[in-house]
Design a protein around this motif. Structure first.
Motif, PDB file in Angstrom:
ATOM      1  N   ASP A  62     108.169  15.937  85.432  1.00 31.91           N
ATOM      2  CA  ASP A  62     107.708  16.496  84.171  1.00 31.91           C
ATOM      3  C   ASP A  62     106.380  15.874  83.772  1.00 31.91           C
ATOM      4  O   ASP A  62     105.536  16.548  83.167  1.00 31.91           O
ATOM      5  N   ALA A  63     106.176  14.576  84.074  1.00 29.06           N
ATOM      6  CA  ALA A  63     104.892  13.948  83.778  1.00 29.06           C
ATOM      7  C   ALA A  63     103.776  14.635  84.568  1.00 29.06           C
ATOM      8  O   ALA A  63     102.686  14.901  84.038  1.00 29.06           O
ATOM      9  N   VAL A  64     104.030  14.947  85.861  1.00 25.00           N
ATOM     10  CA  VAL A  64     103.027  15.650  86.674  1.00 25.00           C
ATOM     11  C   VAL A  64     102.783  17.045  86.125  1.00 25.00           C
ATOM     12  O   VAL A  64     101.638  17.526  86.039  1.00 25.00           O
ATOM     13  N   ARG A  65     103.860  17.725  85.720  1.00 26.26           N
ATOM     14  CA  ARG A  65     103.736  19.081  85.157  1.00 26.26           C
ATOM     15  C   ARG A  65     102.849  19.082  83.919  1.00 26.26           C
ATOM     16  O   ARG A  65     101.955  19.929  83.755  1.00 26.26           O
ATOM     17  N   ALA A  66     103.088  18.095  83.015  1.00 29.14           N
ATOM     18  CA  ALA A  66     102.313  18.052  81.779  1.00 29.14           C
ATOM     19  C   ALA A  66     100.837  17.803  82.068  1.00 29.14           C
ATOM     20  O   ALA A  66      99.959  18.406  81.429  1.00 29.14           O
ATOM     21  N   ARG A  67     100.522  16.920  83.019  1.00 27.73           N
ATOM     22  CA  ARG A  67      99.122  16.640  83.315  1.00 27.73           C
ATOM     23  C   ARG A  67      98.429  17.842  83.956  1.00 27.73           C
ATOM     24  O   ARG A  67      97.262  18.123  83.682  1.00 27.73           O
ATOM     25  N   LEU A 101      83.214  21.042  78.363  1.00 30.99           N
ATOM     26  CA  LEU A 101      84.447  21.464  79.063  1.00 30.99           C
ATOM     27  C   LEU A 101      84.538  20.816  80.438  1.00 30.99           C
ATOM     28  O   LEU A 101      85.626  20.463  80.916  1.00 30.99           O
ATOM     29  N   ARG A 102      83.364  20.671  81.059  1.00 31.78           N
ATOM     30  CA  ARG A 102      83.363  20.007  82.368  1.00 31.78           C
ATOM     31  C   ARG A 102      83.840  18.552  82.234  1.00 31.78           C
ATOM     32  O   ARG A 102      84.618  18.074  83.041  1.00 31.78           O
ATOM     33  N   ASP A 103      83.364  17.867  81.188  1.00 33.84           N
ATOM     34  CA  ASP A 103      83.814  16.473  80.975  1.00 33.84           C
ATOM     35  C   ASP A 103      85.305  16.422  80.720  1.00 33.84           C
ATOM     36  O   ASP A 103      86.013  15.547  81.240  1.00 33.84           O
ATOM     37  N   LEU A 104      85.782  17.381  79.904  1.00 35.51           N
ATOM     38  CA  LEU A 104      87.239  17.409  79.622  1.00 35.51           C
ATOM     39  C   LEU A 104      88.030  17.669  80.881  1.00 35.51           C
ATOM     40  O   LEU A 104      89.091  17.085  81.108  1.00 35.51           O
ATOM     41  N   PHE A 105      87.489  18.573  81.732  1.00 32.62           N
ATOM     42  CA  PHE A 105      88.176  18.867  82.985  1.00 32.62           C
ATOM     43  C   PHE A 105      88.197  17.626  83.890  1.00 32.62           C
ATOM     44  O   PHE A 105      89.205  17.307  84.522  1.00 32.62           O
ATOM     45  N   GLY A 106      87.061  16.930  83.928  1.00 35.27           N
ATOM     46  CA  GLY A 106      87.028  15.703  84.749  1.00 35.27           C
ATOM     47  C   GLY A 106      88.020  14.651  84.264  1.00 35.27           C
ATOM     48  O   GLY A 106      88.720  14.004  85.061  1.00 35.27           O
ATOM     49  N   GLN A 107      88.110  14.477  82.938  1.00 37.93           N
ATOM     50  CA  GLN A 107      89.072  13.513  82.384  1.00 37.93           C
ATOM     51  C   GLN A 107      90.504  13.956  82.688  1.00 37.93           C
ATOM     52  O   GLN A 107      91.366  13.127  83.016  1.00 37.93           O
ATOM     53  N   ALA A 108      90.735  15.270  82.587  1.00 33.05           N
ATOM     54  CA  ALA A 108      92.094  15.767  82.827  1.00 33.05           C
ATOM     55  C   ALA A 108      92.501  15.574  84.277  1.00 33.05           C
ATOM     56  O   ALA A 108      93.630  15.179  84.586  1.00 33.05           O
ATOM     57  N   THR A 109      91.575  15.873  85.205  1.00 36.39           N
ATOM     58  CA  THR A 109      91.910  15.688  86.615  1.00 36.39           C
ATOM     59  C   THR A 109      92.162  14.216  86.927  1.00 36.39           C
ATOM     60  O   THR A 109      93.032  13.880  87.738  1.00 36.39           O
ATOM     61  N   ALA A 110      91.402  13.317  86.284  1.00 36.47           N
ATOM     62  CA  ALA A 110      91.626  11.877  86.516  1.00 36.47           C
ATOM     63  C   ALA A 110      93.020  11.473  86.044  1.00 36.47           C
ATOM     64  O   ALA A 110      93.725  10.712  86.718  1.00 36.47           O
ATOM     65  N   ARG A 111      93.422  11.983  84.865  1.00 42.72           N
ATOM     66  CA  ARG A 111      94.760  11.656  84.371  1.00 42.72           C
ATOM     67  C   ARG A 111      95.820  12.242  85.284  1.00 42.72           C
ATOM     68  O   ARG A 111      96.870  11.636  85.529  1.00 42.72           O
ATOM     69  N   THR A 112      95.563  13.464  85.787  1.00 45.17           N
ATOM     70  CA  THR A 112      96.542  14.087  86.697  1.00 45.17           C
ATOM     71  C   THR A 112      96.718  13.258  87.962  1.00 45.17           C
ATOM     72  O   THR A 112      97.840  12.990  88.401  1.00 45.17           O
ATOM     73  N   VAL A 116     100.104  11.503  89.250  1.00 45.23           N
ATOM     74  CA  VAL A 116     100.656  11.836  90.576  1.00 45.23           C
ATOM     75  C   VAL A 116     100.899  10.556  91.376  1.00 45.23           C
ATOM     76  O   VAL A 116     101.942  10.391  92.034  1.00 45.23           O
ATOM     77  N   ALA A 117      99.949   9.618  91.302  1.00 44.02           N
ATOM     78  CA  ALA A 117     100.122   8.347  92.038  1.00 44.02           C
ATOM     79  C   ALA A 117     101.346   7.595  91.559  1.00 44.02           C
ATOM     80  O   ALA A 117     102.073   6.995  92.356  1.00 44.02           O
ATOM     81  N   GLN A 118     101.602   7.620  90.246  1.00 43.33           N
ATOM     82  CA  GLN A 118     102.792   6.941  89.713  1.00 43.33           C
ATOM     83  C   GLN A 118     104.064   7.675  90.112  1.00 43.33           C
ATOM     84  O   GLN A 118     105.079   7.053  90.424  1.00 43.33           O
ATOM     85  N   ALA A 119     104.024   9.007  90.089  1.00 45.62           N
ATOM     86  CA  ALA A 119     105.239   9.785  90.362  1.00 45.62           C
ATOM     87  C   ALA A 119     105.672   9.664  91.811  1.00 45.62           C
ATOM     88  O   ALA A 119     106.868   9.752  92.125  1.00 45.62           O
ATOM     89  N   THR A 120     104.721   9.492  92.725  1.00 45.28           N
ATOM     90  CA  THR A 120     105.100   9.366  94.145  1.00 45.28           C
ATOM     91  C   THR A 120     105.886   8.097  94.417  1.00 45.28           C
ATOM     92  O   THR A 120     106.462   7.948  95.496  1.00 45.28           O
ATOM     93  N   ALA A 121     105.927   7.151  93.465  1.00 47.15           N
ATOM     94  CA  ALA A 121     106.721   5.937  93.665  1.00 47.15           C
ATOM     95  C   ALA A 121     108.211   6.225  93.598  1.00 47.15           C
ATOM     96  O   ALA A 121     109.016   5.437  94.078  1.00 47.15           O
TER      97      ALA A 121
END
Length: 907
Positions: A62-67, A101-112, A116-121
């Protein structure tokens, strides 16, 4: 009857078998039932563990879905509203809105990517996360894909659907994990409520993530398609409102309060106001670019706020699952433990039952065999009644034997006060043994008391009951060792009684013993409880003091001891009879401190005792009745005396000593008939050492005896040389001083004989000069002097008049000559002259010759002639001279006498 034992064995075996079968049937049934319960509980634990994993996997997905949903918003906004043709590049490089919007997209992809790195644990969620990541990479890659502008526009327009499909897939995966967790939870109420909250919250956050993309799709819909694009937006908006109300109505307290707080936050309010206004107006016109950027930023803030509520619900679900698992595990442990315990008790009961018949008999037989070998083993009273009767009888016999053994062991160990020795042993045999033990105890107690008494006598003085010399040294040594550990000092006071010999001589030894006991009692009463009083022997006592604060305090304490001892001592037998004594005290203080042991620092018990004794001797020499301290001055004095003693010993070995002779002149004829031999030390490099320097040192050691032997041998050998040379020195007699230490030596007589034999001199030509004090104080000296007189040697009392010899004693003292002390000759007091006259008259009455010493003036010669003195010696006639000058000195004495006779008497 011969087969009776065999029949009994068969009956015993049959009974065991039946009892074993009866016990094993319920045991087997219980084991099966317990195993079923344990397996069931184990399955429940496994299911609870799986439920925990499912909940954690759902939370991670769900954390990955939200991001991913957050990431879609700025991207879709740039495509749908700005209608950019980026050609595969970042949108809007020249446009401010596109840049934002590009900056927001970049921030969003970084959070995603971080999420994802945390969820793969999570091992369970990892495959689905990796699959979603691959699809997300494909979606990102499709942005701006195509060869023509039309193809790229179509691809970009499909981005929202691609994101939505990806988010929907993750939402379905979350729902699947939560459904599995509910199934694995198996009806646990707490877990069901927590999972329901988690599902409601996850559903609401999913709908919240769809609102803005659907709204953007509605705004960018072409003319004529507004109605169709508005319906998904309205469904997502209404679905979120319903899901939100469901949470606030049905959720648990923490989730409700958290959700309410998240809805009240400013980013959530911005999004809700914007969307509510769009729903109310139905307008198709897009908002301003500032509103659009604010909406995109607010969506992230709202999602973070809602996500925190989802995290709370997820935490509750995980905790509920963990609680469910812990409860299941506790039940498993409880059931397994109970089952194991029941099985253990059942098996134990089975074994106990199977052995309850034969085992007691086997143990009883084994005990009987051990007792027959002399081993006193315990006899268990168990089994059938007949076996118990036999066991009790055998046990009673063992108890009696053990009592005898315990009493014998107590006697062997010397534990005579043990309670076991006072307990009688039952039975006739026990009574005899107990009486024998009591008799042995009496004998051994008497022996112990005798040993204790002997040990006390060995370490204590019998007269005063104080510790004796050996015990005193031991206690001083222990005190010094304690001082070494603590860094403190030890003080020792040596008390030497004054006038005690006079008490013994005048009042007898009974009175002397009474005085010693009184002194011991007074000292014990005067000292502290921690101090030690000991008697070294005779009239010598020591007081051990520890710790010592200062030497001045010890001096004051020593003076107090003198005052205590000096008080009159009542004597037994008469109320008026008293003895008055005094004491001289020497004080020594240890120099041992922490860091050096007694042996390392040169400090030992006998050393400290010797220092205190030396200080006491100094007190006696200084006038008695005082306290002296063994200080650095005394230590230096003794060191100098020791050096002088070593030099004198070397002088004896290397022949550095010489004899000087002083003539003794006859006052009637003026002739010299004898000389006094005086020892002189011709020290190389220093000349003659005065006799007053080295003679006292020699008298304090055994060197004085060696010095006396040397003077005897040398003087007699010199007489032989004078005889051989002829002249004035021939035929002289010689007088040699003998110290008190040499007089007390049993070798004196042999030393004299050897010197006479070696020189061939007649014994009557030798006179030994003994001080009056030494002769009076030593009874054994009289017998030795008698023996010397018996072989012909003359005995002279030197310094007569300074000691204790009375005129009445002259009749029985073994002497031939009286030498009047120079203090009488030098006095001008008429009473002293009269006293000299009495001495001369008493000497003539008892057939003794008289020599007056220290004659230095003609008036003294006249006075001595007037009282009838026989001979004189002194500087008036001649000083002591070396052997080679003696003939001239003898002639000179006669000439001085002749000159004196020609002088007119004065007055």
């Amino acid at each position: 009857m011969a087969d009776l034992p065999e029949q009994r064995e068969r009956r015993s075996t049959s009974l065991r078998t039946r009892l074993l079968v009866l016990v094993l049937v319920p045991v087997v049934g219980l084991s099966v039932f317990a195993s079923i319960l344990v397996v069931h509980r184990f399955e429940r634990v496994r299911a609870a563990q799986d439920a925990v994993h499912q909940v954690r996997a759902a939370v991670a997905l769900d954390a990955v879905r939200a991001r991913i949903a957050e990431e879609a918003i700025p991207l879709v906004s740039s495509v749908e509203l700005l209608d950019l043709d980026t050609g595969g590049q970042a949108p809007g490089d020249g446009d401010a809105l596109a840049a934002d919007l590009r900056d927001l997209f970049g921030q969003a992809t970084a959070r995603t990517d971080a999420t994802v790195a945390q969820a793969t644990a999570d091992p369970l969620a990892r495959p689905q996360v990796l699959a979603a990541t691959e699809r997300l990479a494909a979606v990102r890659a499709s942005w701006g894909a195509g060869d023509t502008a039309s193809e790229r526009e179509t691809s970009n327009r499909q981005l929202f659907d691609k994101y939505r499909y990806l988010v929907d897939g993750l939402s379905e995966a979350v729902d699947a994990h939560l459904a599995t967790a509910e199934v694995e939870g198996g009806g646990d109420t707490g877990l069901e409520h927590a999972l329901a909250d988690l599902r409601r919250t996850a559903r609401a956050t999913t709908l919240a993530g769809e609102e803005v993309p659907y709204y953007l799709g509605f705004l960018s819909a072409p003319a004529g398609a507004e109605g169709a694009s508005r319906q998904p937006f309205l469904r997502s908006w209404a679905g979120f409102q319903i899901a939100s109300e469901d949470i606030t109505a049905s959720g648990q307290a923490r989730v409700r309060s958290g959700w309410t707080a998240a809805l009240a936050e400013e980013p959530t309010q911005v999004v809700d106001r914007t969307l509510a206004a769009a729903v109310a107006s139905g307008s198709h016109e897009p908002p301003s670019s500032a509103v659009l950027v604010s909406l995109s930023s607010a969506v992230v803030g709202r999602d973070d706020a809602l996500r925190s509520v989802l995290d709370t619900a997820a935490t509750q679900a995980v905790q509920a699952a963990e609680t469910y698992r812990a409860d299941a595990y506790r039940e498993l442990v409880k059931y397994a433990g109970a089952t194991g315990l029941l099985l253990l008790l059942s098996v134990g009961g089975t074994l106990s039952t199977s052995r309850s018949i034969g085992a007691p008999l086997d143990r009883l037989a084994a005990a009987a065999r051990s007792i027959s070998r002399g081993e006193l083993v315990d006899v268990a009273v168990e089994g059938p009644p007949e076996t118990r009767v036999v066991a009790r009888g055998l046990g009673a016999a063992v108890a009696s034997l053990r009592s005898v053994q315990a009493q014998a062991q107590a006697v062997a160990d010397g534990a005579f006060d043990d309670e076991i020795l006072r307990r009688p042993v039952g039975g006739p045999l026990g009574g005899v043994v107990h009486a024998s033990v009591q008799q042995i105890l009496g004998v051994m107690r008497d022996r112990e008391l005798l040993q204790e008494e002997m040990a006390h006598q060995a370490t204590h003085d019998a007269l005063t009951t104080l510790p004796n010399r050996g015990e005193a040294l031991a206690r001083i040594d222990r005190a010094l060792r304690r001082a070494h550990r603590t860094g403190e000092r030890v003080g020792l006071l040596f008390l030497d009684l004054d006038q005690f010999k006079a008490v013994n001589d005048s009042l007898g030894h009974v009175a002397g013993d009474a005085v010693l006991r009184t002194v011991a009692h007074r000292l014990r009463q005067r000292v502290r409880g921690v101090d030690v009083v000991a008697r070294l022997g005779g009239d010598e006592f020591v007081v051990l003091v520890e710790p010592v604060q200062d030497v001045e305090g010890l001096v004051e304490f020593g003076q107090a001891l003198i005052d205590t001892v000096s008080a009159p001592v009542p004597l037994p037998g008469s109320a008026e009879s008293q003895a008055v004594i005094g004491a001289s005290v020497g004080v020594a203080v240890s120099r041992v401190g922490a860091g050096a042991g007694p042996a390392e620092s040169g400090e030992a018990a006998d050393t400290l005792l010797q220092e205190a004794h030396t200080a006491a001797s100094r007190a006696k020499d200084a006038g008695r009745g005082r306290v002296e301290v063994y200080d650095d001055d005394l230590r230096q004095t003794l060191a100098a005396q020791a050096a002088l003693e070593d030099g004198l010993r070397r002088a004896l070995a290397e022949d550095e000593l010489v004899l000087h002779y002083q003539p003794v002149t006859d006052l009637r004829t003026g002739l010299v008939g004898s000389v006094e031999a005086l020892v002189r030390w011709q020290k190389p490099g220093e000349g003659l050492v005065p006799p007053g320097v080295f003679i006292p040192v020699a008298e304090n050691s055994d060197l004085i005896c060696d010095l006396g032997r040397w003077a005897l041998r040398t003087s007699l050998a010199q007489l032989a040389q004078f005889d051989a040379s002829g002249g004035p020195g021939a035929g002289l007699r010689v007088a040699v001083n003998v110290s008190g230490r040499h007089l007390r030596s049993p070798r004196l007589v042999d030393d004299v004989r050897c010197a006479l034999e070696a020189s061939g001199t007649a014994p009557d030509r030798l006179a030994l000069e003994i001080t009056e004090t030494v002769m009076v104080e030593d009874d054994a000296a009289w017998a030795r002097l008698e023996e010397l007189r018996a072989i012909g040697v003359q005995i002279a009392i030197d310094d007569f008049g300074t000691g204790y010899t009375s005129f009445g004693q002259l009749a029985r003292v073994p002497v031939d000559v009286l030498k009047i002390d120079r203090s009488f000759v030098d006095s001008e007091d008429p009473r002293t002259v009269e006293l000299v006259r009495l001495v001369v008259g008493a000497a003539r009455s008892f057939g003794l010759r008289v020599v007056a010493e220290g004659v230095e003036q003609v008036s003294q010669v006249r006075a001595l002639q007037a009282v009838g003195c026989d001979t004189v010696q002194g500087y008036y006639f001649s000083r002591p001279v070396a052997a080679d000058r003696l003939p001239a000195a003898v002639t000179g004495c006669h000439e001085v006498f002749e000159e004196t006779c020609r002088l007119e008497p004065a007055g």
